[in-house]
Design a protein around this motif. Structure first.
Motif, PDB file in Angstrom:
ATOM      1  N   ALA A  36       0.834  -1.212   0.000  1.00 27.04           N
ATOM      2  CA  ALA A  36       0.000   0.000   0.000  1.00 27.04           C
ATOM      3  C   ALA A  36       0.864   1.255   0.000  1.00 27.04           C
ATOM      4  O   ALA A  36       0.501   2.279  -0.603  1.00 27.04           O
ATOM      5  CB  ALA A  36      -0.941  -0.008   1.204  1.00 27.04           C
ATOM      6  N   SER A  37       2.039   1.172   0.657  1.00 22.76           N
ATOM      7  CA  SER A  37       2.916   2.350   0.742  1.00 22.76           C
ATOM      8  C   SER A  37       3.479   2.733  -0.636  1.00 22.76           C
ATOM      9  O   SER A  37       3.850   3.892  -0.856  1.00 22.76           O
ATOM     10  CB  SER A  37       4.049   2.119   1.749  1.00 22.76           C
ATOM     11  N   LEU A  38       3.542   1.773  -1.568  1.00 25.23           N
ATOM     12  CA  LEU A  38       3.969   2.099  -2.937  1.00 25.23           C
ATOM     13  C   LEU A  38       3.061   3.160  -3.551  1.00 25.23           C
ATOM     14  O   LEU A  38       3.455   3.885  -4.461  1.00 25.23           O
ATOM     15  CB  LEU A  38       3.910   0.856  -3.853  1.00 25.23           C
ATOM     16  N   PHE A  39       1.816   3.198  -3.067  1.00 33.45           N
ATOM     17  CA  PHE A  39       0.813   4.104  -3.641  1.00 33.45           C
ATOM     18  C   PHE A  39       0.474   5.252  -2.693  1.00 33.45           C
ATOM     19  O   PHE A  39      -0.549   5.906  -2.825  1.00 33.45           O
ATOM     20  CB  PHE A  39      -0.440   3.302  -4.024  1.00 33.45           C
TER      21      PHE A  39
ATOM     22  N   SER B  26      -2.548 -10.726   0.529  1.00 37.14           N
ATOM     23  CA  SER B  26      -1.953  -9.653   1.331  1.00 37.14           C
ATOM     24  C   SER B  26      -1.320  -8.596   0.435  1.00 37.14           C
ATOM     25  O   SER B  26      -1.469  -7.387   0.674  1.00 37.14           O
ATOM     26  CB  SER B  26      -0.922 -10.224   2.300  1.00 37.14           C
ATOM     27  N   ALA B  27      -0.608  -9.055  -0.586  1.00 38.99           N
ATOM     28  CA  ALA B  27      -0.003  -8.121  -1.535  1.00 38.99           C
ATOM     29  C   ALA B  27      -1.094  -7.436  -2.363  1.00 38.99           C
ATOM     30  O   ALA B  27      -1.092  -6.208  -2.553  1.00 38.99           O
ATOM     31  CB  ALA B  27       0.976  -8.856  -2.441  1.00 38.99           C
ATOM     32  N   GLU B  28      -2.033  -8.240  -2.826  1.00 40.21           N
ATOM     33  CA  GLU B  28      -3.146  -7.742  -3.638  1.00 40.21           C
ATOM     34  C   GLU B  28      -3.940  -6.679  -2.865  1.00 40.21           C
ATOM     35  O   GLU B  28      -4.356  -5.661  -3.427  1.00 40.21           O
ATOM     36  CB  GLU B  28      -4.034  -8.948  -3.951  1.00 40.21           C
ATOM     37  N   ALA B  29      -4.153  -6.933  -1.575  1.00 38.59           N
ATOM     38  CA  ALA B  29      -4.955  -6.020  -0.755  1.00 38.59           C
ATOM     39  C   ALA B  29      -4.288  -4.650  -0.679  1.00 38.59           C
ATOM     40  O   ALA B  29      -4.967  -3.619  -0.737  1.00 38.59           O
ATOM     41  CB  ALA B  29      -5.150  -6.597   0.646  1.00 38.59           C
ATOM     42  N   GLY B  30      -2.958  -4.637  -0.552  1.00 38.74           N
ATOM     43  CA  GLY B  30      -2.243  -3.363  -0.547  1.00 38.74           C
ATOM     44  C   GLY B  30      -2.455  -2.602  -1.840  1.00 38.74           C
ATOM     45  O   GLY B  30      -2.624  -1.374  -1.849  1.00 38.74           O
ATOM     46  N   ALA B  31      -2.470  -3.359  -2.948  1.00 42.85           N
ATOM     47  CA  ALA B  31      -2.667  -2.730  -4.263  1.00 42.85           C
ATOM     48  C   ALA B  31      -4.103  -2.221  -4.422  1.00 42.85           C
ATOM     49  O   ALA B  31      -4.330  -1.150  -4.988  1.00 42.85           O
ATOM     50  CB  ALA B  31      -2.327  -3.732  -5.370  1.00 42.85           C
ATOM     51  N   ILE B  32      -5.078  -2.990  -3.931  1.00 38.45           N
ATOM     52  CA  ILE B  32      -6.480  -2.554  -4.007  1.00 38.45           C
ATOM     53  C   ILE B  32      -6.664  -1.287  -3.170  1.00 38.45           C
ATOM     54  O   ILE B  32      -7.271  -0.312  -3.610  1.00 38.45           O
ATOM     55  CB  ILE B  32      -7.434  -3.666  -3.502  1.00 38.45           C
ATOM     56  N   LEU B  33      -6.111  -1.324  -1.961  1.00 35.57           N
ATOM     57  CA  LEU B  33      -6.243  -0.178  -1.060  1.00 35.57           C
ATOM     58  C   LEU B  33      -5.602   1.065  -1.685  1.00 35.57           C
ATOM     59  O   LEU B  33      -6.085   2.180  -1.523  1.00 35.57           O
ATOM     60  CB  LEU B  33      -5.576  -0.507   0.286  1.00 35.57           C
ATOM     61  N   GLY B  34      -4.499   0.840  -2.402  1.00 38.48           N
ATOM     62  CA  GLY B  34      -3.796   1.948  -3.050  1.00 38.48           C
ATOM     63  C   GLY B  34      -4.409   2.340  -4.383  1.00 38.48           C
ATOM     64  O   GLY B  34      -3.865   3.190  -5.078  1.00 38.48           O
ATOM     65  N   GLN B  35      -5.528   1.699  -4.734  1.00 38.59           N
ATOM     66  CA  GLN B  35      -6.194   1.965  -6.018  1.00 38.59           C
ATOM     67  C   GLN B  35      -5.200   1.949  -7.173  1.00 38.59           C
ATOM     68  O   GLN B  35      -5.162   2.851  -8.030  1.00 38.59           O
ATOM     69  CB  GLN B  35      -7.003   3.276  -5.950  1.00 38.59           C
TER      70      GLN B  35
ATOM     71  N   GLN C 150      -1.934  -3.931 -10.233  1.00 38.61           N
ATOM     72  CA  GLN C 150      -2.574  -4.937  -9.386  1.00 38.61           C
ATOM     73  C   GLN C 150      -2.177  -6.345  -9.820  1.00 38.61           C
ATOM     74  O   GLN C 150      -1.878  -7.204  -8.990  1.00 38.61           O
ATOM     75  CB  GLN C 150      -4.108  -4.784  -9.413  1.00 38.61           C
ATOM     76  N   ALA C 151      -2.169  -6.558 -11.149  1.00 32.12           N
ATOM     77  CA  ALA C 151      -1.818  -7.889 -11.651  1.00 32.12           C
ATOM     78  C   ALA C 151      -0.377  -8.241 -11.290  1.00 32.12           C
ATOM     79  O   ALA C 151      -0.071  -9.383 -10.903  1.00 32.12           O
ATOM     80  CB  ALA C 151      -2.021  -7.948 -13.164  1.00 32.12           C
TER      81      ALA C 151
ATOM     82  N   GLU D 173       8.505  -8.939 -11.084  1.00 35.05           N
ATOM     83  CA  GLU D 173       7.239  -8.186 -11.164  1.00 35.05           C
ATOM     84  C   GLU D 173       7.364  -6.795 -10.548  1.00 35.05           C
ATOM     85  O   GLU D 173       6.499  -5.935 -10.733  1.00 35.05           O
ATOM     86  CB  GLU D 173       6.108  -8.940 -10.446  1.00 35.05           C
ATOM     87  N   LEU D 174       8.419  -6.578  -9.758  1.00 36.48           N
ATOM     88  CA  LEU D 174       8.568  -5.299  -9.045  1.00 36.48           C
ATOM     89  C   LEU D 174       9.271  -4.234  -9.881  1.00 36.48           C
ATOM     90  O   LEU D 174       9.335  -3.056  -9.478  1.00 36.48           O
ATOM     91  CB  LEU D 174       9.338  -5.507  -7.734  1.00 36.48           C
TER      92      LEU D 174
END
Lengths: 310, 310
Positions: free
Chosen positions: B72-75, B204-213, B219-220, B287-288
């Motif tokens: 999530a902090s990435l976003f 857990s990783a996906e959730a951070g991405a969803i939260l960060g929109q 997201q993928a 992927e990063l």
């Protein structure tokens, strides 16, 4: 304590017949909705799905599912849509029964006249089936088919979690386990049952109102209606446990007295408990006044919960 | 099978130190968030809350919570907000451990070097605490504090249910129980672990991405990153079970071989399993790439999951 009489507002025979037809139709709809929501898989986890289906598709009154669908119909929500909410609450109810029946909990071999899930399968499968049913019940509410508006789905999920978690159903079950063999004063028995069974019945009515985007006043009335019939339902359960046969109940009878736990019957006597249940039903029915004839099934249902024999 | 070498992209010592500091800070934040979300009550159900707290506040790596917060902090999502999602996934993980440790399941007396929840309390309390932790984990996601936008909360809930229910974690646990003492081919072992532990790490990783929109492409990528480190994590677990001591693990060691179940180690050997884990970590790290330096902790984490000793 005087002999309870048939309350003045009790439904006529025709209302009771209409209720039976309506409940039967909606039970079928909730059943087919659950069936569609729990498809078997070809994977090695299929035993889990079989246990989830066994626990949820074994019939039952579908009181909770019916409440959700019937309340939603007051606001014009099609039953094909509200039946998803009904299926969700019935799945959550089923998970709670599966876990309550486990040897470490109430240790019950029989449920609705059939082997309980851990007897039909095994304990590990029953634990996991209950766990997965809880997950599924939340997932259904979150899906777009439940309501186009995400904020309505969120409202359903918040009310559901409040009713079913540590501050609701599971909290009540904990109090019940802790109270085995102890006597409780009446207020504690009320709170225990308000949590253990009342919250989910209240939620079922509330969920129909949320789904129907009822006004705050309407939501409060239907929530109160649900609270009162939830309380009446549990008192009727205590009376049935003391008076009905295992054959009528489809589960062990007379368990309360054998376990020494405080119940409405042990504290108020059978007639006193019946009078209290009728008082609560009157309170429930009074909340339906603004809905008029549309609420006739819900009115009949309030009387049904204290007149049923199983 | 050749000796696995240190991969070319493995993090420098400074990266590993930064990761340790970051994980430690976030573990503390997730811990204090859980603490605030599970207040004790004055009711008779307080034992339930105590058991929920015991099961969730006993430390641990907080890998899942860390992933959610760090992604999530990435976003630019503040950690005070994302820590709620971290607390939610850690509660769900804790519920799964409490139920897995039960006598009818893996029958484990020890967890993180302490008595497992049913040993510290009793079986009924452990079943109920697990049940209520699952409810709570969904409730937290639905609350407005998690994200102002209801549709973001709905997306979190749907991904969470998918990862943790019959098609995810619980399905994997069912396969694992059914497979006790049987040998599985490699593809089945992969699928078992993808479900049992992989799904929740991926989420857990996906959730951070969803939260960060995050964008669909981001997201993928983060979902794929989570999938790969989830798989690598489990392989590392199998290697640890075969090579570490109970003292290092804080739980019984050597259980896999004793139970006769197929693992990556039994199928590929220790070195083969390590090589496979490294291959997966390389895929995760690839992927990063678009996130550059911002993702240095996530990159170091990918290596950490296969280098840890507990």
């Amino acid at each position: 304590m005087t002999e309870p009489t048939i309350p003045a507002g009790a439904p006529r025979f025709s209302d009771a017949a209409a209720l039976r037809a309506s409940m039967s139709a909606h039970a079928g709809l909730v059943e087919s909705t659950i069936d569609a929501l729990l498809p078997l898989t070809s994977g090695k986890e299929n035993k889990l799905i079989e246990a989830m289906r066994y626990a949820t598709l074994g019939g039952g009154k579908r009181l909770r599912g019916y409440l959700a669908v019937e309340v939603a119909s007051l606001f014009g929500v099609p039953s094909a849509q509200s039946a998803r909410v009904g299926a969700s609450v019935e799945m959550l109810h089923a998970y709670s029964l599966v876990h309550d029946d486990l040897p470490a909990m109430d240790d019950d071999d029989l449920r609705r006249g059939q082997p309980s899930t851990h007897r039909k399968f095994d304990e590990a499968t029953a634990i996991l089936a209950g766990d997965a049913l809880q997950t599924k019940s939340f997932e259904i509410l979150a899906e777009a088919d439940t309501h186009a508006d995400a904020s309505v789905r969120i409202a359903l999920i918040l009310a559901f979690a409040d009713a079913s978690g540590a501050a609701g159903m599971v909290g009540g079950q904990m109090i019940d386990m802790e109270g085995e063999g102890q006597s409780f004063p009446l207020d504690d028995v009320r709170r225990l049952h308000a949590l253990k069974t009342g919250c989910l019945i209240r939620y079922s009515a509330e969920a129909g109102a949320i789904l129907g985007q009822a006004t705050p006043d309407e939501q409060a009335r239907l929530r109160s209606y649900g609270t009162h019939i939830g309380a009446a339902f549990q008192i009727a359960d205590d009376v049935l446990d003391a008076t009905a046969t295992a054959e009528e109940l489809g589960k062990t009878a007379g368990k309360d007295e054998a376990s020494g736990k405080s119940t409405f019957v042990s504290l108020l006597g059978i007639k006193g408990a019946q009078a209290e249940a009728e008082r609560l039903v009157e309170l429930a029915v009074s909340e339906l006044a603004p809905f008029g004839e549309k609420a006739s099934n819900l009115k009949a249902l309030a009387y049904y919960v204290i007149q049923r024999r199983n």
